[in-house]
Design an enzyme around this catalytic site. Structure first.
Site, PDB file in Angstrom:
ATOM      1  N   HIS A 233       0.849  -1.192   0.000  1.00 45.72           N
ATOM      2  CA  HIS A 233       0.000   0.000   0.000  1.00 45.72           C
ATOM      3  C   HIS A 233       0.887   1.246   0.000  1.00 45.72           C
ATOM      4  O   HIS A 233       1.744   1.399   0.869  1.00 45.72           O
ATOM      5  CB  HIS A 233      -0.870   0.049   1.260  1.00 45.72           C
TER       6      HIS A 233
ATOM      7  N   ASN B  93      11.735  -6.248   7.102  1.00 49.59           N
ATOM      8  CA  ASN B  93      12.558  -6.340   8.300  1.00 49.59           C
ATOM      9  C   ASN B  93      12.293  -5.121   9.185  1.00 49.59           C
ATOM     10  O   ASN B  93      11.340  -4.377   8.977  1.00 49.59           O
ATOM     11  CB  ASN B  93      14.052  -6.444   7.942  1.00 49.59           C
TER      12      ASN B  93
END
Length: 310
Positions: free
Chosen positions: A100, A136
């Protein structure tokens, strides 16, 4: 030139005066073919040649945010030809995420019906960008930047405008007929008031780099091998930087208007921390060696530099 499809689009949803001061959508770079798509509380400027968003802008009213079911109804925008937007074929059978650009929760505010419509609108493919699936800590920081800035802006009615987009570079690798961006940028804007300067615009900018940390030869080899195997190009661990807003203009060639002059997050020139050396906007945006002087690597929210409240 922006092409707003007035006959089919919902009423304009991105308000450049949402903050009480002007914070307009950035303008496209010279010669860029784009189309403006209005959604609920946000807008997407779609690059018709790259078939991905050139930029997005969203208005966030923190005091009126709602929790609604997420859903996962990704869909093509019916106002745009399928050959002018990347759809499910880009993300099928690989480890690319449909990231998004406008975060799902950001425009989800207002009454219940409006919030649900905004939630569904964020799943339109023009709001998606191909990103590495393995997020991460740095990527989580990237996604949380708006939360941090919104907390900083709590004193100012929790109104925030956020612009996000990819850096389109000429050497972005081609996968399934689409050039995959390897860098993304984000600009947060808010307004603050003081007895001397009512309604002052303030901004800060960030860049996310998902290029693998390989030298040129190794990167070319890895990219060629991946594409030959019909796999996405190699994408590396995310690195997030706080950068001068003007450097985003230089990287992208976009017209950022008043956003540049309102920058409060730029790092001052002090010993060991020279001013940014990113070149002025040119016909070849996206060319930069990271990290330039003046860019600050962010590892935790504590690394983010914002001006103290007045």
């Amino acid at each position: 030139m922006l092409d707003r499809m007035d006959s089919l689009a919902p009423p304009p949803a991105f308000d450049p005066l949402f903050l009480g001061v002007l914070a307009p959508l950035p303008g496209p770079r010279a010669g860029q073919r784009v189309r403006l798509l209005d959604y609920t509380h946000f807008a997407v400027v779609l690059d018709l040649d790259r078939r991905l968003a050139a930029l997005t802008g969203v208005t966030i009213l923190g005091s009126a945010l709602r929790d609604v079911p997420r859903g996962d109804g990704w869909h093509l925008d019916e106002r745009v030809s399928p050959d002018e937007q990347c759809g499910p074929e880009l993300y099928a059978r690989n480890d690319l995420d449909r990231g998004h650009l406008v975060r799902r929760r950001d425009p989800v505010w207002g009454d219940e019906a409006t919030a649900r419509r905004a939630n569904a609108d964020t799943f339109a493919y023009p709001n998606a960008a191909p990103q590495a699936a393995a997020f991460n800590q740095s990527a989580e920081l990237w996604l949380g930047l708006e939360d941090h800035v919104l907390e900083h802006a709590r004193t100012y009615d929790q109104r925030l405008v956020v612009f996000t987009g990819p850096v389109f570079a000429p050497d972005d690798p081609v996968y399934r007929g689409v050039q995959i961006p390897q860098m993304f940028w984000k600009i947060a804007a808010w307004s603050t008031e003081s007895p001397d300067e009512p309604g002052r615009l303030e901004t800060t900018a960030y860049v996310l780099d998902q290029r693998p940390q390989l030298d040129g030869i190794d990167l070319r080899t890895a990219t060629e091998q991946a594409l030959a195997a019909e796999q996405p190009p190699p994408l590396g661990p995310f690195r997030t930087f706080q950068v001068p807003v003007g450097d985003v203009a230089a990287l992208t060639g976009l017209d950022l208007g008043p956003l540049v002059g309102a920058d409060v997050g730029a790092v001052p020139a002090v010993a060991g921390n020279a001013p940014s050396t990113v070149p002025e906007p040119s016909d070849v945006p996206g060319t930069v060696h990271l990290p330039p002087a003046g860019w600050v690597r962010l590892r935790t929210a504590a690394d983010i530099r914002l001006a103290p409240p007045r």
